[in-house]
Motif scaffolding. Structure first.
Motif, PDB file in Angstrom:
ATOM      1  N   THR A   1       6.385 -43.073 -28.542  1.00  0.00           N
ATOM      2  CA  THR A   1       7.016 -43.120 -27.167  1.00  0.00           C
ATOM      3  C   THR A   1       8.698 -43.222 -27.605  1.00  0.00           C
TER       4      THR A   1
ATOM      5  N   ARG B   1      16.354 -47.236 -21.387  1.00  0.00           N
ATOM      6  CA  ARG B   1      15.704 -48.170 -22.552  1.00  0.00           C
ATOM      7  C   ARG B   1      14.857 -49.242 -21.662  1.00  0.00           C
TER       8      ARG B   1
ATOM      9  N   TYR C   1      12.688 -51.653 -30.812  1.00  0.00           N
ATOM     10  CA  TYR C   1      11.691 -51.999 -29.875  1.00  0.00           C
ATOM     11  C   TYR C   1      11.033 -53.238 -30.529  1.00  0.00           C
TER      12      TYR C   1
ATOM     13  N   SER D   1      12.970 -48.813 -19.138  1.00  0.00           N
ATOM     14  CA  SER D   1      11.914 -47.917 -19.064  1.00  0.00           C
ATOM     15  C   SER D   1      11.033 -47.752 -20.069  1.00  0.00           C
ATOM     16  N   TYR D   2      11.467 -47.485 -21.332  1.00  0.00           N
ATOM     17  CA  TYR D   2      10.549 -47.241 -22.193  1.00  0.00           C
ATOM     18  C   TYR D   2       9.924 -48.375 -22.968  1.00  0.00           C
TER      19      TYR D   2
ATOM     20  N   THR E   1      11.543 -40.546 -25.921  1.00  0.00           N
ATOM     21  CA  THR E   1      12.882 -40.946 -25.383  1.00  0.00           C
ATOM     22  C   THR E   1      13.995 -40.540 -26.142  1.00  0.00           C
TER      23      THR E   1
END
Length: 254
Positions: free
Chosen positions: A246, A9, A44, A11-12, A250
């Motif tokens: 993205t 998480r 996000y 990372s994205y 993921t």
């Protein structure tokens, strides 16, 4: 103390923030996006402190407030209420929105609905200026969650009703978060040149979107101070597509 997010998480989120920073750097105006993928729970939010005028996305909010009021009174919507709701969402009719605003009791009625829905950062517009209601992207996700979750204060029938209206907007108004996927789209857009911003444009888009990989997203993009409506639409669509791509990658790695 909350535990830190897992490495994937982090990372994205970092990658998305860098990508959005690069894209938005130098563009006029400000933008915030919030998104949640329903099957994985991946989410996000970018620029969470931004508040903008809702413009016409508040029309969904008005319909939800009307339905909550009708539920409290254990009744279905009257014919005139259904006609006003349909026109407000499907063709973004302003007179219909004003009718809904009056029917829910104006700003106090909308604020009461927000408390029921758990909206934290949305303030009804002054007087009869429903389009000047201010909101955050995260609050718009809370509103969309009320349209998609069985834990919603809205009944299942009423959730289906609102999503049905949002799935049938006029073709010329189907831009925005629909750029994230064309398989199943229910959306509402808002656009408004604001004198307080020197005539620059507020452009917003909210909705539920399913992509070709089968991922279903709740997406809210709010933005303001664009030089033109077209520039705002372009930014909103680019960001919606970037964020969901993205998250899709993921989710597929899980």
């Amino acid at each position: 103390m909350a535990s830190p997010p897992p490495p994937a998480r982090r990372s994205y989120e970092k990658a998305l923030t860098r990508s959005l920073d690069r894209y938005l750097d130098g563009l006029p105006g400000q933008l915030s996006v919030s998104v949640r993928e329903l099957s994985t729970g991946l989410s996000y939010t970018y620029n969470r402190r931004l508040r903008t005028a809702t413009a016409s996305i508040v029309k969904v909010d008005l319909v939800v407030a009307l339905l909550l009021k009708a539920q409290r009174r254990h009744r279905a919507l009257a014919g005139w209420e259904r006609r006003a709701a349909a026109r407000a969402v499907k063709v973004s009719d302003n007179a219909a929105a004003s009718t809904l605003w009056s029917a829910i009791g104006g700003a106090p009625g909308l604020a009461a609905a927000h408390r029921k829905l758990g909206l934290r950062n949305t303030t009804p517009g002054p007087g009869g200026a429903w389009g000047a209601t201010t909101t955050s992207a995260a609050d718009q996700i809370r509103l969309l969650t009320a349209l998609t979750s069985p834990k919603s204060p809205l009944s299942a029938e009423n959730r289906r009703y609102v999503l049905g209206l949002m799935s049938d907007v006029a073709p010329e108004q189907s831009w925005g978060v629909s750029a994230a996927g064309r398989e199943d789209v229910a959306l509402k857009n808002g656009w408004l040149p604001r004198p307080r911003d020197g005539g620059r444009w507020t452009v917003n888009s909210i909705g539920r979107v399913r992509d070709r990989h089968g991922h279903t997203y709740l997406i809210a993009v709010i933005s303001h101070r664009h030089r033109s409506m077209g520039a705002g639409v372009k930014a909103v669509e680019h960001v919606a597509e970037l964020v969901t791509k993205t998250l899709s990658k993921t989710a597929s790695r899980r």
